[in-house]
Design an enzyme around this catalytic site. Sequence first.
Site, mmCIF file in Angstrom:
data_model
loop_
_atom_site.group_PDB
_atom_site.id
_atom_site.type_symbol
_atom_site.label_atom_id
_atom_site.label_comp_id
_atom_site.label_asym_id
_atom_site.label_seq_id
_atom_site.Cartn_x
_atom_site.Cartn_y
_atom_site.Cartn_z
ATOM 1 N N LYS A 20 -9.362 23.771 4.155
ATOM 2 C CA LYS A 20 -7.931 23.459 4.076
ATOM 3 C C LYS A 20 -7.610 22.270 4.988
ATOM 4 O O LYS A 20 -8.398 21.953 5.903
ATOM 5 C CB LYS A 20 -7.108 24.680 4.493
ATOM 6 C CG LYS A 20 -7.338 25.116 5.945
ATOM 7 C CD LYS A 20 -6.692 26.463 6.253
ATOM 8 C CE LYS A 20 -6.971 26.905 7.674
ATOM 9 N NZ LYS A 20 -6.501 28.280 7.926
ATOM 10 N N TYR A 61 4.761 2.513 28.190
ATOM 11 C CA TYR A 61 6.169 2.914 28.213
ATOM 12 C C TYR A 61 6.489 3.867 29.360
ATOM 13 O O TYR A 61 5.781 4.844 29.574
ATOM 14 C CB TYR A 61 6.540 3.614 26.904
ATOM 15 C CG TYR A 61 6.473 2.737 25.679
ATOM 16 C CD1 TYR A 61 7.056 1.475 25.652
ATOM 17 C CD2 TYR A 61 5.823 3.190 24.530
ATOM 18 C CE1 TYR A 61 6.989 0.685 24.504
ATOM 19 C CE2 TYR A 61 5.761 2.408 23.381
ATOM 20 C CZ TYR A 61 6.346 1.158 23.377
ATOM 21 O OH TYR A 61 6.282 0.388 22.247
HETATM 22 C C1 PLP Z 1 -7.668 28.990 8.418
HETATM 23 C C2 PLP Z 1 -8.059 30.312 7.933
HETATM 24 C C3 PLP Z 1 -9.361 30.803 8.142
HETATM 25 C C4 PLP Z 1 -10.382 30.091 8.981
HETATM 26 O O1 PLP Z 1 -10.103 30.324 10.336
HETATM 27 P P1 PLP Z 1 -11.084 29.756 11.478
HETATM 28 O O2 PLP Z 1 -10.596 30.382 12.724
HETATM 29 O O3 PLP Z 1 -10.916 28.279 11.465
HETATM 30 O O4 PLP Z 1 -12.436 30.184 11.087
HETATM 31 C C5 PLP Z 1 -9.696 32.001 7.558
HETATM 32 N N1 PLP Z 1 -8.805 32.697 6.837
HETATM 33 C C6 PLP Z 1 -7.539 32.279 6.644
HETATM 34 C C7 PLP Z 1 -6.596 33.095 5.862
HETATM 35 C C8 PLP Z 1 -7.124 31.079 7.195
HETATM 36 O O5 PLP Z 1 -5.870 30.658 7.007
#
Ligand code: PLP
Length: 390
Positions: free
Chosen positions: A44, A276
């Site tokens: 993702k 800045y």
């Molecule tokens: C992002 C996500 C994962 C992966 O989590 P990690 O801690 O990066 O391994 C697994 N399951 C769901 C539902 C997620 O949203």
Amino acid sequence: MTETAHPRTAPLRARAEIDLAALRANVRTLRAHAPTAAVMAVVKSDAYGHGAVPCARAAREAGATWLGTATPEEALALRAAGLPGRIMCWLWTPGGPWAEAIEAGIDVSVSGMWALREAALAAETVGSPARVQLKADTGLGRGGCQPADWPELVAEALGAEARGLITVTGLWSHFACADEPGHPSIQAQLTLFREMVAYAEEQGVRPEVRHIANSPATLTLPESHFDLVRTGIAVYGISPSPELGTPADFGLRPVMTLSASLSLVKHAPAGHGVSYGHHYVTPGETTLGLVPVGYADGIPRHASGTGPVLVGGKWRTVAGRVAMDQFVVDLGGDEPEPGARAVLFGPGDDGEPTAEDWARAAGTIAYEIVTRIGTRVPRVYVNVNEEQDG
Ligand SMILES: *Cc1c(COP(=O)(O)O)cnc(C)c1O
């Protein structure tokens, strides 16, 4: 995202080098951590900033049989890029692209009645069943179906299955505190998950996969592995939490190296305000290096005055504020050539900081550091071919 054949010669302002051999090795390591389960590579948010399609391909080569995304658009993009096999997505909103997902053979997650009904309706239109995974809220209190509502959801799913509109392919949940081993919520969630799965199975659900483990659970809690583990951050070689251990402790290696070419090196007198707000003032006569990346590139402004950078073999610290496109480091009199490489983070092999160091500097987690790296930074893929693996 840019894919470059000769990354080391490309004169780039900045680049995020993505080591696909490291990614493949991480996936193999995760398979060894969970030998009785299949591995889902969670890709993702553009593979946590690493580039979804190349990372998904590499994860597949290394034996990840599932790919996971948050949104259906991300899942459909993987399919459109030619990735075969199982893909699951879990973050739906009403009116989402159910028909497209069904036609693309994507597993869809359902947490409530509205989603189940939309999936079934779309399946009727498409003329083939939706692959549906029912998500249980076993304690995270975010997505998922509450235990009190589970019987109704299960009954509706079985009804839709009987009418040939859906196939329930999975039962699943997500942990709240898997990165804190021993946290009482972990066993409570596992117990409730087993109960909710048992209830659904007693009612007649025949799931292909039951799953609850994310990266920290995959690495530390074998009893949570069930049929499938959903690993995200560990695929990218980052420890889910520094308290759990370093990547090396788990046999993982960071995949992303972020670097920039110094765009200016100049002498400055003592007492000179920098960037800045003048929150940094040169303590003596010195040299300043301009690093041409800023918060538009995902460099956290919260790391103003704290973020570490390796230049010419020495750790330097962001001097003053991180601006939108650039920040300054005090080079303490050193005079590297313009174009010299400033490494913000990487695996740490050559003494460079890690994403975890930046997380500490910015008061956040390493997940956010890599995921934020913006689209203006080209991703440069190295060790693309599997034959290059040792
Ligand atoms: C992002 C996500 C994962 C992966 O989590 P990690 O801690 O990066 O391994 C697994 N399951 C769901 C539902 C997620 O949203």
